[in-house]
Design a protein around this motif. Structure first.
Motif, mmCIF file in Angstrom:
data_model
loop_
_atom_site.group_PDB
_atom_site.id
_atom_site.type_symbol
_atom_site.label_atom_id
_atom_site.label_comp_id
_atom_site.label_asym_id
_atom_site.label_seq_id
_atom_site.Cartn_x
_atom_site.Cartn_y
_atom_site.Cartn_z
ATOM 1 N N MET A 1 52.615 35.825 38.139
ATOM 2 C CA MET A 1 52.133 34.918 39.248
ATOM 3 C C MET A 1 50.709 35.797 39.673
ATOM 4 N N LYS A 2 49.596 35.009 39.283
ATOM 5 C CA LYS A 2 48.060 35.468 39.716
ATOM 6 C C LYS A 2 47.621 35.275 41.045
ATOM 7 N N ILE A 3 47.425 36.134 42.001
ATOM 8 C CA ILE A 3 47.071 35.834 43.271
ATOM 9 C C ILE A 3 45.530 36.427 43.104
ATOM 10 N N VAL A 4 44.446 35.720 43.601
ATOM 11 C CA VAL A 4 43.283 36.147 43.908
ATOM 12 C C VAL A 4 42.928 36.167 45.483
ATOM 13 N N LEU A 5 42.554 37.220 46.080
ATOM 14 C CA LEU A 5 42.196 37.494 47.208
ATOM 15 C C LEU A 5 40.689 37.394 47.190
ATOM 16 N N GLN A 44 32.501 35.540 43.268
ATOM 17 C CA GLN A 44 33.177 35.654 41.674
ATOM 18 C C GLN A 44 34.139 34.829 41.577
ATOM 19 N N LEU A 45 34.425 34.133 42.378
ATOM 20 C CA LEU A 45 35.716 33.260 41.890
ATOM 21 C C LEU A 45 35.480 32.263 40.738
ATOM 22 N N PRO A 46 34.412 31.648 40.788
ATOM 23 C CA PRO A 46 34.308 30.964 39.452
ATOM 24 C C PRO A 46 34.518 31.762 37.974
ATOM 25 N N THR A 47 34.368 32.939 38.124
ATOM 26 C CA THR A 47 34.644 33.671 36.796
ATOM 27 C C THR A 47 35.944 34.233 36.842
ATOM 28 N N GLU A 48 36.791 34.228 37.958
ATOM 29 C CA GLU A 48 37.998 34.642 37.788
ATOM 30 C C GLU A 48 39.249 33.528 38.111
ATOM 31 N N ILE A 49 38.816 32.564 38.185
ATOM 32 C CA ILE A 49 39.632 31.278 38.562
ATOM 33 C C ILE A 49 40.648 30.970 37.254
ATOM 34 N N GLU A 50 40.364 31.408 36.377
ATOM 35 C CA GLU A 50 41.390 31.015 35.101
ATOM 36 C C GLU A 50 42.810 31.596 35.273
ATOM 37 N N ASP A 51 43.565 30.912 34.906
ATOM 38 C CA ASP A 51 44.970 31.257 35.183
ATOM 39 C C ASP A 51 45.563 31.824 36.395
ATOM 40 N N THR A 52 44.822 31.306 37.603
ATOM 41 C CA THR A 52 45.027 31.887 38.788
ATOM 42 C C THR A 52 46.301 30.666 39.290
ATOM 43 N N ASP A 53 47.167 31.248 40.344
ATOM 44 C CA ASP A 53 48.318 30.587 40.786
ATOM 45 C C ASP A 53 47.764 30.088 42.173
ATOM 46 N N VAL A 54 47.301 31.116 42.845
ATOM 47 C CA VAL A 54 47.095 30.773 44.303
ATOM 48 C C VAL A 54 45.740 31.674 44.496
ATOM 49 N N LEU A 75 41.543 21.927 39.366
ATOM 50 C CA LEU A 75 42.644 22.872 38.418
ATOM 51 C C LEU A 75 43.933 22.865 38.858
ATOM 52 N N LYS A 76 43.963 22.172 40.274
ATOM 53 C CA LYS A 76 45.371 22.027 41.029
ATOM 54 C C LYS A 76 46.029 23.469 41.195
ATOM 55 N N ILE A 77 44.994 24.313 42.122
ATOM 56 C CA ILE A 77 45.354 25.551 42.333
ATOM 57 C C ILE A 77 45.446 25.613 43.858
ATOM 58 N N PRO A 78 46.580 25.919 44.513
ATOM 59 C CA PRO A 78 46.448 26.088 45.982
ATOM 60 C C PRO A 78 45.725 27.012 46.444
#
Length: 118
Positions: A1-5, A44-54, A75-78
């Motif tokens: 699970m990839k979580i981006v803060l 930076q979110l646009p460049t890191e959003i790929e494969d993100t789960d939350v 992308l249906k990412i919450p």
């Protein structure tokens, strides 16, 4: 699970990420190998959003929620805005729970959408 803060500069969010990692590592139910945590500035979110789960937003960038929604919704990412109290206390356990709940709700929503399109 990839979580981006996502936050302003990544400093306090890195502390939150460390708290979350500690909770995961000390959990009997969660496996650290199942999680990838990344703390970044919200720009930076646009460049890191790929494969993100939350996506988790620090309260200091909650004003960017429309921007985040524009990236995550197609992308249906919450995404979850972490409340100030939880963030201020660096309560990684609560943040992990919110991320897992958001992901589960999205999975259910996706499954219901798939049923309706059949």
């Amino acid at each position: 699970m990839k979580i981006v803060l996502a936050c302003v500069a990544g400093l306090s969010t890195t502390m939150m990420m460390d708290s979350m990692k500690s909770v995961i590592n000390n959990s009997k139910k969660l496996n650290s190998d199942d999680f990838q945590l990344l703390a970044i500035p919200v720009e930076q979110l646009p460049t890191e959003i790929e494969d993100t789960d939350v996506v988790l937003l620090g309260p200091q960038v909650s004003y960017k929620s429309d921007f985040v929604k524009s990236l995550t919704e197609p992308l249906k990412i919450p995404y979850v805005v972490i409340d100030r109290e939880t963030y201020g206390s660096m309560d990684g356990g609560t943040v992990i729970k919110k991320a897992l709940i958001a992901q589960r709700k999205q999975e259910i929503k996706n499954a219901e959408g798939a049923k309706n399109n059949v």
